[in-house]
Every structure is written in C-alpha cells, then in structure tokens.
Design an enzyme around this catalytic site. Structure first.
Site, PDB file in Angstrom:
ATOM      1  N   VAL A  76       1.147  -1.289  -0.009  1.00 15.88           N
ATOM      2  CA  VAL A  76      -0.480   0.070  -0.253  1.00 15.88           C
ATOM      3  C   VAL A  76       0.830   1.353  -0.131  1.00 15.88           C
ATOM      4  O   VAL A  76       1.873   1.054   0.334  1.00 15.88           O
ATOM      5  CB  VAL A  76      -0.727   0.187   1.521  1.00 15.88           C
ATOM      6  CG1 VAL A  76      -1.672  -1.565   1.160  1.00 15.88           C
ATOM      7  CG2 VAL A  76      -0.583   0.002   2.884  1.00 15.88           C
ATOM      8  N   SER A 130      12.673  -2.714  -5.909  1.00 16.41           N
ATOM      9  CA  SER A 130      13.274  -2.174  -6.588  1.00 16.41           C
ATOM     10  C   SER A 130      12.800  -2.702  -8.737  1.00 16.41           C
ATOM     11  O   SER A 130      12.813  -4.376  -8.826  1.00 16.41           O
ATOM     12  CB  SER A 130      14.398  -2.247  -6.458  1.00 16.41           C
ATOM     13  OG  SER A 130      14.662  -0.700  -7.869  1.00 16.41           O
ATOM     14  N   LYS A 184      17.348   0.241   0.732  1.00 18.42           N
ATOM     15  CA  LYS A 184      16.668   0.675  -0.910  1.00 18.42           C
ATOM     16  C   LYS A 184      16.053   1.954  -0.770  1.00 18.42           C
ATOM     17  O   LYS A 184      16.449   2.491  -2.163  1.00 18.42           O
ATOM     18  CB  LYS A 184      14.714   0.156  -0.117  1.00 18.42           C
ATOM     19  CG  LYS A 184      13.780   0.969  -1.504  1.00 18.42           C
ATOM     20  CD  LYS A 184      13.881   0.199  -3.161  1.00 18.42           C
ATOM     21  CE  LYS A 184      13.463   0.350  -4.301  1.00 18.42           C
ATOM     22  NZ  LYS A 184      12.414   1.224  -4.224  1.00 18.42           N
ATOM     23  N   HIS A 187      19.705   3.273  -2.285  1.00 16.46           N
ATOM     24  CA  HIS A 187      19.532   2.659  -4.125  1.00 16.46           C
ATOM     25  C   HIS A 187      19.047   3.339  -4.678  1.00 16.46           C
ATOM     26  O   HIS A 187      19.560   3.816  -5.735  1.00 16.46           O
ATOM     27  CB  HIS A 187      19.020   0.710  -3.812  1.00 16.46           C
ATOM     28  CG  HIS A 187      18.441   0.844  -5.572  1.00 16.46           C
ATOM     29  ND1 HIS A 187      17.189   1.970  -6.413  1.00 16.46           N
ATOM     30  CD2 HIS A 187      18.670  -0.535  -6.427  1.00 16.46           C
ATOM     31  CE1 HIS A 187      17.122   1.267  -6.726  1.00 16.46           C
ATOM     32  NE2 HIS A 187      17.702   0.390  -7.556  1.00 16.46           N
ATOM     33  N   ASN A 188      18.122   4.364  -4.419  1.00 17.96           N
ATOM     34  CA  ASN A 188      17.273   4.908  -5.154  1.00 17.96           C
ATOM     35  C   ASN A 188      18.246   6.509  -5.660  1.00 17.96           C
ATOM     36  O   ASN A 188      18.015   7.307  -5.797  1.00 17.96           O
ATOM     37  CB  ASN A 188      15.547   5.134  -3.939  1.00 17.96           C
ATOM     38  CG  ASN A 188      14.869   4.485  -4.564  1.00 17.96           C
ATOM     39  OD1 ASN A 188      15.072   3.288  -4.684  1.00 17.96           O
ATOM     40  ND2 ASN A 188      13.492   5.173  -3.946  1.00 17.96           N
ATOM     41  N   GLU A 191      20.118   5.666  -7.750  1.00 22.01           N
ATOM     42  CA  GLU A 191      19.415   6.191  -8.965  1.00 22.01           C
ATOM     43  C   GLU A 191      19.691   7.242  -9.032  1.00 22.01           C
ATOM     44  O   GLU A 191      19.256   8.080 -10.330  1.00 22.01           O
ATOM     45  CB  GLU A 191      18.449   5.602  -8.183  1.00 22.01           C
ATOM     46  CG  GLU A 191      17.335   5.811  -9.728  1.00 22.01           C
ATOM     47  CD  GLU A 191      15.667   4.922  -9.071  1.00 22.01           C
ATOM     48  OE1 GLU A 191      15.472   4.520  -8.114  1.00 22.01           O
ATOM     49  OE2 GLU A 191      15.002   5.623  -9.566  1.00 22.01           O
ATOM     50  N   ARG A 289      17.162  18.638  -8.538  1.00 23.55           N
ATOM     51  CA  ARG A 289      15.533  18.148  -8.281  1.00 23.55           C
ATOM     52  C   ARG A 289      15.003  19.979  -8.412  1.00 23.55           C
ATOM     53  O   ARG A 289      13.870  19.893  -8.556  1.00 23.55           O
ATOM     54  CB  ARG A 289      15.026  16.874  -8.366  1.00 23.55           C
ATOM     55  CG  ARG A 289      15.502  15.642  -8.533  1.00 23.55           C
ATOM     56  CD  ARG A 289      14.385  14.570  -8.294  1.00 23.55           C
ATOM     57  NE  ARG A 289      15.126  13.308  -9.337  1.00 23.55           N
ATOM     58  CZ  ARG A 289      14.694  11.790  -8.961  1.00 23.55           C
ATOM     59  NH1 ARG A 289      13.530  12.352  -8.867  1.00 23.55           N
ATOM     60  NH2 ARG A 289      15.118  11.222  -9.700  1.00 23.55           N
ATOM     61  N   HIS A 453      36.069  27.903  20.451  1.00 24.21           N
ATOM     62  CA  HIS A 453      35.587  26.506  19.651  1.00 24.21           C
ATOM     63  C   HIS A 453      36.899  25.367  20.067  1.00 24.21           C
ATOM     64  O   HIS A 453      36.593  24.258  20.041  1.00 24.21           O
ATOM     65  CB  HIS A 453      34.763  26.485  18.624  1.00 24.21           C
ATOM     66  CG  HIS A 453      33.529  27.029  18.282  1.00 24.21           C
ATOM     67  ND1 HIS A 453      32.219  26.222  19.832  1.00 24.21           N
ATOM     68  CD2 HIS A 453      33.206  28.209  17.819  1.00 24.21           C
ATOM     69  CE1 HIS A 453      31.743  27.162  19.027  1.00 24.21           C
ATOM     70  NE2 HIS A 453      32.312  28.564  17.821  1.00 24.21           N
TER      71      HIS A 453
HETATM   72  N1  NAP Z   1       5.127   1.980  -8.546  1.00 23.65           N
HETATM   73  C1  NAP Z   1       6.816   2.082  -8.925  1.00 23.65           C
HETATM   74  O1  NAP Z   1       7.398   1.254  -9.619  1.00 23.65           O
HETATM   75  C2  NAP Z   1       6.818   1.341  -6.690  1.00 23.65           C
HETATM   76  C3  NAP Z   1       8.596   0.956  -6.917  1.00 23.65           C
HETATM   77  C4  NAP Z   1       8.761   0.359  -5.673  1.00 23.65           C
HETATM   78  C5  NAP Z   1       7.785   0.996  -4.937  1.00 23.65           C
HETATM   79  N2  NAP Z   1       6.769   1.643  -4.836  1.00 23.65           N
HETATM   80  C6  NAP Z   1       6.235   1.245  -3.542  1.00 23.65           C
HETATM   81  O2  NAP Z   1       4.984   0.027  -3.576  1.00 23.65           O
HETATM   82  C7  NAP Z   1       3.898   0.862  -2.574  1.00 23.65           C
HETATM   83  C8  NAP Z   1       2.767   0.727  -3.960  1.00 23.65           C
HETATM   84  O3  NAP Z   1       2.823   1.277  -4.680  1.00 23.65           O
HETATM   85  P1  NAP Z   1       2.089   1.523  -5.757  1.00 23.65           P
HETATM   86  O4  NAP Z   1       2.109   2.610  -7.134  1.00 23.65           O
HETATM   87  O5  NAP Z   1       1.616   0.116  -6.101  1.00 23.65           O
HETATM   88  O6  NAP Z   1       0.774   2.119  -4.908  1.00 23.65           O
HETATM   89  P2  NAP Z   1       0.433   3.743  -4.696  1.00 23.65           P
HETATM   90  O7  NAP Z   1      -0.127   4.227  -5.239  1.00 23.65           O
HETATM   91  O8  NAP Z   1       1.853   3.502  -3.488  1.00 23.65           O
HETATM   92  O9  NAP Z   1      -0.849   3.217  -3.809  1.00 23.65           O
HETATM   93  C9  NAP Z   1      -1.980   2.618  -3.895  1.00 23.65           C
HETATM   94  C10 NAP Z   1      -2.266   1.103  -3.279  1.00 23.65           C
HETATM   95  O10 NAP Z   1      -2.231   1.871  -1.494  1.00 23.65           O
HETATM   96  C11 NAP Z   1      -3.681   1.696  -1.444  1.00 23.65           C
HETATM   97  N3  NAP Z   1      -4.471   2.236  -0.035  1.00 23.65           N
HETATM   98  C12 NAP Z   1      -4.059   3.770   0.314  1.00 23.65           C
HETATM   99  N4  NAP Z   1      -4.338   4.175   1.195  1.00 23.65           N
HETATM  100  C13 NAP Z   1      -4.978   3.452   2.061  1.00 23.65           C
HETATM  101  C14 NAP Z   1      -5.556   3.111   3.666  1.00 23.65           C
HETATM  102  N5  NAP Z   1      -4.900   3.788   3.990  1.00 23.65           N
HETATM  103  N6  NAP Z   1      -5.712   1.873   3.504  1.00 23.65           N
HETATM  104  C15 NAP Z   1      -5.580   0.779   2.846  1.00 23.65           C
HETATM  105  N7  NAP Z   1      -5.301   0.871   1.642  1.00 23.65           N
HETATM  106  C16 NAP Z   1      -4.314   2.311   0.607  1.00 23.65           C
HETATM  107  C17 NAP Z   1      -4.645   1.730  -2.704  1.00 23.65           C
HETATM  108  O11 NAP Z   1      -6.155   1.141  -2.070  1.00 23.65           O
HETATM  109  P3  NAP Z   1      -7.694   1.974  -2.552  1.00 23.65           P
HETATM  110  O12 NAP Z   1      -7.186   0.738  -3.847  1.00 23.65           O
HETATM  111  O13 NAP Z   1      -8.153   1.842  -2.061  1.00 23.65           O
HETATM  112  O14 NAP Z   1      -6.738   3.527  -2.621  1.00 23.65           O
HETATM  113  C18 NAP Z   1      -4.000   1.075  -3.178  1.00 23.65           C
HETATM  114  O15 NAP Z   1      -4.059  -0.372  -3.362  1.00 23.65           O
HETATM  115  C19 NAP Z   1       4.748   2.258  -2.483  1.00 23.65           C
HETATM  116  O16 NAP Z   1       5.201   2.320  -0.947  1.00 23.65           O
HETATM  117  C20 NAP Z   1       5.209   2.752  -3.331  1.00 23.65           C
HETATM  118  O17 NAP Z   1       6.306   3.748  -2.900  1.00 23.65           O
HETATM  119  C21 NAP Z   1       6.428   1.622  -5.844  1.00 23.65           C
END
Ligand code: NAP
Length: 470
Positions: A76, A130, A184, A187-188, A191, A289, A453
């Site tokens: 999430v 990642s 991680k 890593h970022n 990146e 950035r 100092h």
């Molecule tokens: N995107 C990438 O490329 C990437 C790469 C590496 C790591 N990550 C990390 O992986 C994690 C998930 O990333 P993502 O891009 O797939 O999704 P996201 O956009 O970060 O999160 C959306 C998800 O979180 C849920 N959510 C949000 N608030 C919530 C709450 N209060 N209670 C329960 N569920 C909740 C949403 O459910 P609903 O559908 O109900 O809104 C949805 O399933 C994040 O921490 C992100 O930083 C992402």
C-alpha cells in the site's frame, strides 16, 4: 494447512497486482485484498487467468484465506496507510505470523512497526523492492531486512520471484531492523545521482555541442555498449528516441523541465547529514531536482543574466569520450558515497549489512543495474570491512584515469553556462578525499577566534585555545 494461500498481498495498485501475478506464476497460491473492492474486481477481470489467486473482500476473509503461519506482503501507499493497515490486521493475526512491508517506507518507521508487532509475537520485515512495475511482474530486485528468522520464513519464495543475474537471485538478507528499507533508500539516492549525471551529459551534448536529439540518443546507445552499460543509460536512449505522436518531435523536448521526487533521495541526504557521511553527489542530485522546480524564478533571473549558453568551440574530437569518462566519474562517485553511507549506517544501527550482497542484489532487476556492479562487488570483497571504495587501488585507478577528462568537461560546461552539479561534486569529492591537508585549519582558527571553539595542532597533542584578537 493444505490449500490455503501461501502468501497474502494487501494493496492491488500496480506493484501489488504485478507481484501477485509474479508469485502465482511461480506456482505459489496467493490471496489478495484491496481496500477498494472495485480494484480487486478489475484485477481479477482484466489480468488474472489461470493463476492461483484468490480474492478476499474483507480483512477477516483475507486472513482466513491464508495458511499458518501467515505470510502477508503489504503493497500500500507508503506512510500512514501502512500503519492503518497494520492496526486493522493486528487483532486478526496470531503469534508466529509474518507481515512484510514492500513499499518505500522510511527505515525508522519500519523499526517502529517491527517493535509494535514484536510485542504481539508477530514478525515484521521491511522489504525494499526495485524494478518498477515491470520488475515486479518479471523479476524485481528485493532487499529484505529484519530478523533472520523472519527472513527464513520467506527466503524461498522471495528468491524464486526475484530477478536473476549470473551471480544468483537478486534477493538477499540485508540485515537487522530497518536495513532493507535503508538499502532501498540508498539505492534510490544512487539512482537520483545516476539520472542527474545522464541529464547533465544530455544538456552538455545539446547545449554546448548543439547535437540533435537523435545524435544524443545514438551516443547513449554507444555508451551502453561500454563501461556505462546500465538500465538507465539504455533507458535514456529509448526515451530520447520516442516521438510525440501529435507533433512528430522527440517527446522529451516537449516535457516541462521540473523533476518530481517522492522522498527517498531526500531521506538519504538527511541520514547522511545525521551520520556525518559526505554524500555530496547524492545530495546534489536531490537539490538539482529542487532547483528545477523554480521554473518561473529561473526564467526571471535568466532574462537579465546573460551567459553564452551555447559554446562555439573549438572542441577537440575527443569531447564525447571526455563526456563518457565524466559520466563514469559521476557513477563511481555515487556508488562510493552510497556504499560509505551504507557502511556507516550498518555500524551505527547494528544492521550487519553485507555490502557485497547488496551489490549482488543490485546486479539485475533494479533501476541502478549496471556493468560497474560486478567490479564494485569484487572491490568490496577485497576488504569487506573497509568503508571506502577509494582505499582500493583498482577503484582509484578507474577514477584517476578519467578525472582529467571530467575536469575538461567542467571547464567547457562553465563557459557554456551549463550547471553540472553531479559531475562537479563528484570531482570535488575525489579531489577532497585524496587531499591529505585541506584548508579546514583556517576554519578551525576562525571558529576559535570568534567562539572559543578550540583547535588541535599538527605538531603536538592536546586541545588549544588562543586569544586571537590581543
Ligand atoms: N510504482 C513503482 O514503480 C514502485 C516501485 C518500487 C516501490 N514502490 C512502492 O510500492 C508501494 C506501492 O506502490 P504502488 O505504486 O503500487 O501503489 P501506491 O499508489 O503507492 O498506493 C496505492 C495502494 O495503496 C492502497 N491504500 C492507500 N491508502 C490506504 C489505506 N489507508 N488503507 C488501505 N489501503 C490503502 C490503495 O488502495 P485503494 O485502491 O483502496 O485506494 C492502493 O492499493 C509504495 O510504497 C511505493 O512507493 C513503487
């Protein structure tokens, strides 16, 4: 427990969906739950075919779906959502169950959550993942941290779904506590620096050399055949080649020059400041950035601040190989700083992180995968306790042979008005780290003069204070 789910995934946005499919396609029985049921339904309808994936529409149903001890991966949104899900899950779990957070959580939050769950006998792993959405589906790089026992509960599953390199699966135990999320985060940060270095090279080719976007893409493709072989080098070429379907122009030239960030780069910079580890190139990439955001201010200042902006040369024919060498310096400096930071964090937080394993896990699947990683791993393995890559003669030689070219690029960049913060901090970092005497003596003298100092001397031990104004 027979046919129960072997792993449960909560959160079915892009990462959760793809990881669920990845586990299922490796034969694991998966139970999934998402707060909003429509998302679960859409996932099942649009993407799940033969895979062994069982949906749940309440958390109670979800935990019942899983075999014991339960293994649950949270995917999430990072931040308070993770706490909310944990609090809702807690009354439903039993001692011995395991919760993993696969999001980009801050390592201190991970340690706090670990303690909270430990009080209930529940294991917790902070798992850095990642590779973006494609990696999640086809094989990510996975960085789990927490107790070795907790890792043992999922090692087989995680290594199965991870990317593979010639050195094995890109998943390994990163250490105790928040080590997985710390790795991680670093890593970022690397990146960020790598991407900033690439952006600077693109700017130099475009602004100083007046090269076409096609020629710049071709240059990145050529570099990708050599030491700069890396996912990000290849991606730069691909992105530059992409044409806007409407105008037919390279799409990249139509994109607003304001870079976003989600926080991991800033966290790394903050941690480096707290631990007292110099990471100027990693930090410069974060600030670059930030500066990009001030578009209107930049336009206003630039309108009355003339500078050549386009260099007229003459350039030697070697300029592109100088630029290639310069980007290598950025990449090497970024890894050197990132690994130093990891080494200090491991010591300060008692992670026990094995940096050779970190480099092995970064070999494939992740965003910073690069040819240099094999060499860097060899360097780290020469002396695993050594915080500095710069102590290695082989590593120094790689930098030293490229430093003059990097210096020439910086000179030309200055004349053409091109900021190169990643490159200039990389060069400064190397120059400062090779300098046995820095002008910090004058700083100490002034600190003592205005604030008493005190200072140390090079010719005798002790702490001294002088009445400088008498
Ligand atoms: N995107 C990438 O490329 C990437 C790469 C590496 C790591 N990550 C990390 O992986 C994690 C998930 O990333 P993502 O891009 O797939 O999704 P996201 O956009 O970060 O999160 C959306 C998800 O979180 C849920 N959510 C949000 N608030 C919530 C709450 N209060 N209670 C329960 N569920 C909740 C949403 O459910 P609903 O559908 O109900 O809104 C949805 O399933 C994040 O921490 C992100 O930083 C992402």
């Amino acid at each position: 427990m027979g046919n129960g789910g072997e792993i449960g995934i909560i959160g079915l946005a892009v990462m959760g969906q793809n990881l669920a499919l990845n586990f299922a396609r490796h034969g694991f029985r998966v139970c999934v739950y998402n707060r909003t049921a429509e998302r679960t339904e859409a996932f099942l309808r649009d993407r799940v075919r033969e895979e062994p994936i069982t949906p749940a529409y309440t958390l109670e149903e979800f935990v019942r779906c899983l075999e014991h001890p339960r293994r649950i991966l949270l995917m999430v949104q990072a931040g308070s959502a993770v706490d909310q899900v944990i609090e809702a899950l807690l009354p439903l779990l039993e001692p011995g169950d395991l919760v993993m957070d696969g999001g980009n959580s801050h390592y201190t939050d991970t340690e706090r959550r670990m303690q909270r769950l430990a009080a209930h006998g529940i294991q917790f792993l902070g798992v850095g993942i990642s590779g973006g959405e494609k990696g999640a589906l086809l094989g990510p790089s996975i960085m789990p941290g927490g107790s070795p026992e907790a890792y043992g509960m999922v090692e087989g599953m995680l290594t199965r779904i991870a990317a593979r390199s010639e050195e094995g699966p890109c998943c390994a135990y990163m250490g105790r506590g928040g080590a997985g999320h710390y790795v991680k985060m670093v890593h970022n940060a690397i990146e960020y620096a790598f991407m900033q270095g690439i952006a600077e090279a693109y700017d130099f080719m475009k602004t100083a050399l007046g090269m076409s976007i096609e020629a710049i893409a071709e240059t990145f493709e050529r570099w990708n055949e050599g030491t700069l072989n890396a996912f990000l080098t290849e991606l730069a070429a691909r992105v530059l080649r992409y044409r806007d379907p409407e105008s037919g122009d390279p799409l990249v030239e139509r994109i607003l020059d304001r870079a976003e960030q989600k926080g991991t780069g800033r966290w790394a910079a903050q941690s480096a400041l707290e631990l007292g580890v110099p990471t100027p190139t990693l930090t410069a990439a974060v600030f670059a950035r930030t500066i990009s955001h001030f578009k209107a201010d930049r336009e206003r200042i630039g309108a009355t601040f003339p500078w050549p902006d386009r260099h007229t040369g003459p350039f030697s024919g070697e300029i592109l190989s100088d630029l290639e060498a310069a980007l290598n310096v950025v990449v090497l400096a970024a890894f050197s700083q990132g690994l130093w930071l990891l080494s200090e964090a491991s010591r300060a937080y008692n992670y026990g992180t094995d940096r050779a394993e970190v480099l092995r896990v970064w070999r494939a699947g992740c965003i910073i995968r690069a040819r240099w990683l094999g060499f860097l791993r060899e360097v780290v393995r020469e002396d695993p306790e050594d915080p500095h890559l710069l102590f290695s003669a082989r590593f120094r030689a790689e930098l030293q042979r490229r430093l003059p070219a990097a210096g020439r690029i910086l000179q030309w960049a200055f004349e053409a008005g091109i900021p190169m913060p990643a490159l200039s901090t990389a060069v400064d970092y190397v120059l400062a780290m090779r300098r046995s005497r820095l002008p910090a003596n004058l700083i100490q003298a002034q600190r003592d003069a205005f604030g008493a100092h005190t200072y140390e001397r090079i010719d005798r031990p002790g702490v001294f204070h002088t009445e400088w104004m008498d």
